[in-house]
Scaffold this active site. Structure first.
Site, PDB file in Angstrom:
ATOM      1  N   GLY A  12       0.803  -1.231   0.000  1.00  0.00           N
ATOM      2  CA  GLY A  12       0.000   0.000   0.000  1.00  0.00           C
ATOM      3  C   GLY A  12       0.831   1.274   0.000  1.00  0.00           C
ATOM      4  O   GLY A  12       0.521   2.222   0.730  1.00  0.00           O
ATOM      5  N   PHE A  13       1.876   1.311  -0.814  1.00  0.00           N
ATOM      6  CA  PHE A  13       2.688   2.534  -0.974  1.00  0.00           C
ATOM      7  C   PHE A  13       3.270   3.011   0.357  1.00  0.00           C
ATOM      8  O   PHE A  13       3.082   4.162   0.771  1.00  0.00           O
ATOM      9  CB  PHE A  13       1.880   3.692  -1.602  1.00  0.00           C
ATOM     10  N   ASN A  42       6.288   6.078 -11.240  1.00  0.00           N
ATOM     11  CA  ASN A  42       4.928   5.555 -11.068  1.00  0.00           C
ATOM     12  C   ASN A  42       4.249   6.317  -9.936  1.00  0.00           C
ATOM     13  O   ASN A  42       4.783   6.385  -8.819  1.00  0.00           O
ATOM     14  CB  ASN A  42       5.079   4.060 -10.743  1.00  0.00           C
ATOM     15  N   ASN A  75      -0.740   5.074 -11.692  1.00  0.00           N
ATOM     16  CA  ASN A  75      -1.128   3.771 -11.168  1.00  0.00           C
ATOM     17  C   ASN A  75      -2.529   3.884 -10.573  1.00  0.00           C
ATOM     18  O   ASN A  75      -2.710   4.484  -9.513  1.00  0.00           O
ATOM     19  CB  ASN A  75      -0.101   3.341 -10.122  1.00  0.00           C
ATOM     20  N   SER A  78      -3.417  -0.561  -8.234  1.00  0.00           N
ATOM     21  CA  SER A  78      -2.940  -1.313  -7.067  1.00  0.00           C
ATOM     22  C   SER A  78      -4.124  -1.708  -6.201  1.00  0.00           C
ATOM     23  O   SER A  78      -4.978  -0.869  -5.906  1.00  0.00           O
ATOM     24  CB  SER A  78      -1.978  -0.462  -6.232  1.00  0.00           C
ATOM     25  N   ASN A  80      -4.017  -2.439  -3.091  1.00  0.00           N
ATOM     26  CA  ASN A  80      -3.714  -2.277  -1.666  1.00  0.00           C
ATOM     27  C   ASN A  80      -3.995  -0.891  -1.104  1.00  0.00           C
ATOM     28  O   ASN A  80      -3.726  -0.631   0.058  1.00  0.00           O
ATOM     29  CB  ASN A  80      -2.258  -2.665  -1.409  1.00  0.00           C
ATOM     30  N   THR A  81      -4.482   0.011  -1.950  1.00  0.00           N
ATOM     31  CA  THR A  81      -4.903   1.329  -1.471  1.00  0.00           C
ATOM     32  C   THR A  81      -6.415   1.391  -1.687  1.00  0.00           C
ATOM     33  O   THR A  81      -6.875   1.376  -2.833  1.00  0.00           O
ATOM     34  CB  THR A  81      -4.171   2.447  -2.245  1.00  0.00           C
ATOM     35  N   LYS A 116      -1.547   2.623 -15.853  1.00  0.00           N
ATOM     36  CA  LYS A 116      -1.303   1.201 -15.537  1.00  0.00           C
ATOM     37  C   LYS A 116      -2.592   0.546 -15.079  1.00  0.00           C
ATOM     38  O   LYS A 116      -3.237   1.029 -14.146  1.00  0.00           O
ATOM     39  CB  LYS A 116      -0.225   1.098 -14.460  1.00  0.00           C
ATOM     40  N   ASN A 145      -0.978  -4.652 -13.454  1.00  0.00           N
ATOM     41  CA  ASN A 145      -0.654  -4.668 -12.024  1.00  0.00           C
ATOM     42  C   ASN A 145      -0.910  -6.082 -11.453  1.00  0.00           C
ATOM     43  O   ASN A 145      -1.178  -7.015 -12.205  1.00  0.00           O
ATOM     44  CB  ASN A 145      -1.498  -3.609 -11.290  1.00  0.00           C
ATOM     45  N   THR A 146      -0.843  -6.216 -10.148  1.00  0.00           N
ATOM     46  CA  THR A 146      -1.114  -7.510  -9.497  1.00  0.00           C
ATOM     47  C   THR A 146      -2.618  -7.806  -9.547  1.00  0.00           C
ATOM     48  O   THR A 146      -3.433  -6.917  -9.754  1.00  0.00           O
ATOM     49  CB  THR A 146      -0.657  -7.479  -8.033  1.00  0.00           C
TER      50      THR A 146
HETATM   51  C1  LIG Z   1       6.220  -6.002  -3.459  1.00  0.00           C
HETATM   52  C2  LIG Z   1       5.541  -5.365  -4.636  1.00  0.00           C
HETATM   53  C3  LIG Z   1       5.283  -3.991  -4.638  1.00  0.00           C
HETATM   54  C4  LIG Z   1       4.659  -3.384  -5.726  1.00  0.00           C
HETATM   55  N1  LIG Z   1       4.427  -2.027  -5.713  1.00  0.00           N
HETATM   56  C5  LIG Z   1       3.852  -1.438  -6.798  1.00  0.00           C
HETATM   57  C6  LIG Z   1       3.643  -0.030  -6.836  1.00  0.00           C
HETATM   58  O1  LIG Z   1       3.990   0.703  -5.924  1.00  0.00           O
HETATM   59  N2  LIG Z   1       3.061   0.499  -7.945  1.00  0.00           N
HETATM   60  C7  LIG Z   1       2.672  -0.284  -9.016  1.00  0.00           C
HETATM   61  O2  LIG Z   1       2.153   0.235 -10.007  1.00  0.00           O
HETATM   62  N3  LIG Z   1       2.863  -1.624  -8.990  1.00  0.00           N
HETATM   63  C8  LIG Z   1       3.444  -2.200  -7.929  1.00  0.00           C
HETATM   64  N4  LIG Z   1       3.636  -3.571  -7.928  1.00  0.00           N
HETATM   65  C9  LIG Z   1       3.187  -4.368  -9.094  1.00  0.00           C
HETATM   66  C10 LIG Z   1       4.334  -4.664 -10.049  1.00  0.00           C
HETATM   67  O3  LIG Z   1       4.884  -3.462 -10.541  1.00  0.00           O
HETATM   68  C11 LIG Z   1       3.834  -5.521 -11.236  1.00  0.00           C
HETATM   69  O4  LIG Z   1       2.880  -4.787 -11.991  1.00  0.00           O
HETATM   70  C12 LIG Z   1       3.201  -6.827 -10.771  1.00  0.00           C
HETATM   71  O5  LIG Z   1       3.893  -7.343  -9.654  1.00  0.00           O
HETATM   72  C13 LIG Z   1       3.207  -7.873 -11.878  1.00  0.00           C
HETATM   73  O6  LIG Z   1       4.519  -8.129 -12.343  1.00  0.00           O
HETATM   74  P1  LIG Z   1       5.443  -9.339 -11.796  1.00  0.00           P
HETATM   75  O7  LIG Z   1       4.662 -10.611 -11.992  1.00  0.00           O
HETATM   76  O8  LIG Z   1       6.684  -9.244 -12.639  1.00  0.00           O
HETATM   77  O9  LIG Z   1       5.724  -9.069 -10.373  1.00  0.00           O
HETATM   78  C14 LIG Z   1       4.265  -4.176  -6.843  1.00  0.00           C
HETATM   79  C15 LIG Z   1       4.534  -5.568  -6.838  1.00  0.00           C
HETATM   80  C16 LIG Z   1       5.156  -6.165  -5.759  1.00  0.00           C
HETATM   81  C17 LIG Z   1       5.410  -7.656  -5.793  1.00  0.00           C
END
Ligand SMILES: Cc1cc2nc3c(=O)[nH]c(=O)nc-3n(C[C@H](O)[C@H](O)[C@H](O)COP(=O)(O)O)c2cc1C
Length: 233
Positions: A12-13, A42, A75, A78, A80-81, A116, A145-146
């Site tokens: 969550g940033f 980002n 972004n 996410s 988590n926010t 994103k 994103n996730t």
């Molecule tokens: C620990 C962690 C923190 C992340 N923080 C951010 C974030 O601050 N902003 C964002 O846009 N994506 C964030 N992501 C998402 C990644 O940038 C990415 O979009 C997502 O994990 C999918 O790619 P991957 O499978 O290569 O991890 C985060 C991912 C992880 C695992």
């Protein structure tokens, strides 16, 4: 979740914010340690900023950081926010892109602005994002994103809330990249489950202009990127 080469995060940033980041960037430049490659920044709204004031938060962060970013990513995906992902809705995104691009265009050198998206959007919602991207002159889309969909994890995986990334996200992220590439001319930055040359090539074959990785880097360590580059060549 090493057995699935996956992670679930609910950070969550947790960082000092745009002003603190700008100060660190200034220090890096002053120390001669600024990288020679393009730097993307980002932006996500702070958890404590109410959703009605989200636009101001993004505009303020852009103002504080614009000198340091070669391109910016909004972004809105996410998990988590709380409420952040509602900014992907048509009206919310329209208002956000209008305000951010107005600020961007008023800056001495406007930067390429990307958005994103979440892998949990339906294709109809993605088409709305595409339409708005065109209307507001975005430079590209970052996908994805996730995910909050944890059904692709093995049944015995621990139950945790948060955004799932890594191996289980790979296929869905690629599917979205392909969907986007078939419908728009803008560059796509593909991310989700990239861990080696084959998974990076899959994203390029689906139409990506650039590839990012996070979880693959966590598991593979610093040699991952040069190995991917060698494998792609
Ligand atoms: C620990 C962690 C923190 C992340 N923080 C951010 C974030 O601050 N902003 C964002 O846009 N994506 C964030 N992501 C998402 C990644 O940038 C990415 O979009 C997502 O994990 C999918 O790619 P991957 O499978 O290569 O991890 C985060 C991912 C992880 C695992």
């Amino acid at each position: 979740m090493p057995q699935a080469r996956a992670l679930i995060n609910r950070l969550g940033f947790n960082n000092g914010g745009a002003a603190a980041a700008a100060a660190r960037f200034d220090a890096l430049r002053a120390a001669g340690r600024w990288p020679s490659i393009p730097v993307g920044i980002n932006l996500g709204k702070s958890k404590i900023t109410p959703l009605e004031r989200a636009t101001e938060d993004y505009v303020d962060s852009l103002g504080k950081l614009h000198a340091h970013g070669d391109y910016f990513v909004l972004n809105v995906s996410s998990p988590n926010t709380p409420g952040l992902r509602t900014l992907q809705g048509r009206d919310e995104l329209d208002a956000l892109l209008r305000a951010v691009q107005a600020k961007n265009r008023a800056l001495p050198s406007p930067r390429p602005m990307l958005v994103k998206i979440a892998p949990d959007l339906g294709f109809a919602q993605i088409e709305e994002v595409l339409e708005l991207a065109g209307q507001h002159g975005l430079a590209g889309i970052v996908a994805t994103n996730t995910t909050i969909d944890h059904t692709s994890l093995p049944p015995d995986a621990p139950k945790e809330t948060g955004g799932l990334s890594g191996g289980p996200l790979r296929a869905r992220a690629t599917e979205i990249v392909r969907f986007l590439a078939e419908r728009m001319p803008l560059p796509i930055i593909a991310v989700g489950g990239v861990a080696d040359a084959a998974s990076a090539q899959e994203k390029l074959d689906a139409g990506a202009a650039l590839v990012q990785l996070y979880t693959g880097f966590v598991y593979g360590g610093p040699t991952t990127v040069p190995e991917i580059c060698r494998g792609l060549r």
